[in-house]
Design a protein around this motif. Structure first.
Motif, short mmCIF file in Angstrom:
data_model
loop_
_atom_site.label_atom_id
_atom_site.label_comp_id
_atom_site.label_asym_id
_atom_site.label_seq_id
_atom_site.Cartn_x
_atom_site.Cartn_y
_atom_site.Cartn_z
N ILE A 34 39.80 25.90 77.67
CA ILE A 34 39.35 26.77 76.95
C ILE A 34 38.75 28.18 77.67
O ILE A 34 38.94 29.08 77.39
N MET A 35 38.02 27.88 78.68
CA MET A 35 37.59 28.73 79.69
C MET A 35 38.75 29.60 80.29
O MET A 35 38.62 30.79 79.98
N LEU A 36 39.65 28.92 80.83
CA LEU A 36 40.98 29.56 81.39
C LEU A 36 41.62 30.33 80.87
O LEU A 36 42.49 31.45 80.94
N LYS A 37 41.99 29.75 79.42
CA LYS A 37 42.93 30.55 78.43
C LYS A 37 42.38 31.81 77.88
O LYS A 37 43.10 32.62 77.59
N LYS A 38 41.36 32.26 78.18
CA LYS A 38 40.52 33.26 77.79
C LYS A 38 41.09 34.53 78.66
O LYS A 38 40.93 35.84 78.17
N HIS A 39 41.67 34.26 79.91
CA HIS A 39 41.87 35.31 81.02
C HIS A 39 43.65 35.40 80.75
O HIS A 39 44.14 34.67 81.02
N SER A 40 43.85 36.61 80.62
CA SER A 40 45.31 36.98 80.57
C SER A 40 46.10 36.83 81.69
O SER A 40 47.29 36.42 81.24
N ASN A 41 45.69 36.41 82.63
CA ASN A 41 46.43 36.41 83.90
C ASN A 41 46.77 34.65 84.28
O ASN A 41 47.49 34.49 84.91
N VAL A 42 46.28 34.02 83.36
CA VAL A 42 46.19 32.51 83.48
C VAL A 42 47.74 32.48 82.84
O VAL A 42 47.76 32.68 81.49
N GLY A 43 48.73 31.70 83.42
CA GLY A 43 50.10 31.23 82.98
C GLY A 43 49.71 29.85 82.38
O GLY A 43 49.00 29.81 81.19
N GLU A 44 50.18 28.93 83.13
CA GLU A 44 50.32 27.54 82.58
C GLU A 44 49.05 26.71 83.28
O GLU A 44 48.54 27.04 84.40
N ILE A 45 48.48 25.92 82.26
CA ILE A 45 47.20 25.03 82.63
C ILE A 45 47.82 23.55 82.71
O ILE A 45 48.08 23.25 81.45
N ILE A 46 47.97 23.14 83.67
CA ILE A 46 48.46 21.74 83.98
C ILE A 46 47.32 20.74 84.06
O ILE A 46 46.33 21.01 84.93
N LYS A 47 47.30 19.71 83.23
CA LYS A 47 46.22 18.72 83.62
C LYS A 47 46.72 17.19 84.09
O LYS A 47 47.88 17.06 83.74
N ALA A 48 45.83 16.84 84.96
CA ALA A 48 45.91 15.61 85.49
C ALA A 48 44.76 14.69 85.15
O ALA A 48 43.48 15.30 85.39
N ASN A 49 44.80 13.46 85.14
CA ASN A 49 43.79 12.57 85.08
C ASN A 49 43.08 11.82 86.31
O ASN A 49 42.09 11.21 86.32
N ASN A 50 43.75 12.02 87.39
CA ASN A 50 43.28 11.59 88.72
C ASN A 50 44.17 11.99 89.90
O ASN A 50 45.13 12.93 89.51
N GLY A 51 43.63 11.63 90.82
CA GLY A 51 44.17 12.34 92.22
C GLY A 51 45.71 12.05 92.38
O GLY A 51 46.51 12.90 92.92
N LEU A 52 46.11 10.83 91.91
CA LEU A 52 47.47 10.44 92.17
C LEU A 52 48.43 11.35 91.28
O LEU A 52 49.49 11.72 91.59
N GLU A 53 47.93 11.39 90.13
CA GLU A 53 48.81 12.44 89.09
C GLU A 53 49.00 13.76 89.48
O GLU A 53 50.04 14.39 89.46
N ALA A 54 47.84 14.23 89.85
CA ALA A 54 47.82 15.56 90.68
C ALA A 54 48.74 15.62 91.63
O ALA A 54 49.57 16.77 92.06
N LEU A 55 48.70 14.82 92.56
CA LEU A 55 49.64 14.64 93.78
C LEU A 55 51.22 14.76 93.38
O LEU A 55 51.77 15.38 93.72
N ASN A 56 51.25 13.73 92.33
CA ASN A 56 52.57 13.98 91.73
C ASN A 56 53.06 15.21 91.33
O ASN A 56 54.27 15.63 91.29
N VAL A 57 52.18 15.74 90.52
CA VAL A 57 52.68 17.43 90.02
C VAL A 57 52.70 18.06 90.93
O VAL A 57 53.81 18.79 91.08
N LEU A 58 51.91 18.15 92.14
CA LEU A 58 52.18 19.17 93.15
C LEU A 58 53.47 18.82 93.87
O LEU A 58 53.90 19.70 94.51
N THR A 59 53.70 17.62 93.95
CA THR A 59 55.06 17.28 94.68
C THR A 59 56.19 17.70 93.92
O THR A 59 57.35 18.20 94.32
#
Length: 125
Positions: free
Chosen positions: A21-46
């Motif tokens: 919600i905070m990030l969507k208020k800003h016009s320069n924010v494109g996509e907000i990707i969510k991960a529930n833990n570090g492993l999910e996040a690592l997979n997204v970044l890979t």
């Protein structure tokens, strides 16, 4: 930078939603990707090469934030992506910085401070 893509990593759905919600208020924010833990996040970044910044919780199941920081440091492709740690635990601040975190915010997150921190690493306004 026009649109920045932000990866938000937190196991608490309320915190994920608040950040979104905070990030969507800003016009320069494109996509907000969510991960529930570090492993999910690592997979997204890979899998993706369009993430501009990571907002990282520390206390999570599967792989916590400190373990995530250890893992991204050994992966050259993703080790340069700025990471802002978001946590209620001030005691992990030094350890997070030692493991490569770029900045730190204490929860509950104040929107103004979050945007200021992101501004340090991107052209968000």
């Amino acid at each position: 930078m026009n649109n920045i893509n932000i990866l938000v990593v937190d196991d608490d759905l309320v915190n994920l939603k608040l950040a979104e919600i905070m990030l969507k208020k800003h016009s320069n924010v494109g996509e907000i990707i969510k991960a529930n833990n570090g492993l999910e996040a690592l997979n997204v970044l890979t899998e993706r090469n369009d993430i501009n910044i990571v907002l990282l919780d520390i206390v999570m199941p599967v792989m916590n934030g400190l373990e995530f920081l250890d893992n991204i440091q050994v992966k050259e492709k993703i080790s340069k992506i700025p990471v802002i740690v978001l946590t209620t635990d001030e005691t992990v601040k030094r350890e997070a910085f030692n493991k490569g975190a770029n900045d730190f915010l204490t929860k509950p997150i104040v929107e103004k401070l979050l945007i200021e921190k992101i501004n340090k690493f991107t052209a968000l306004d």
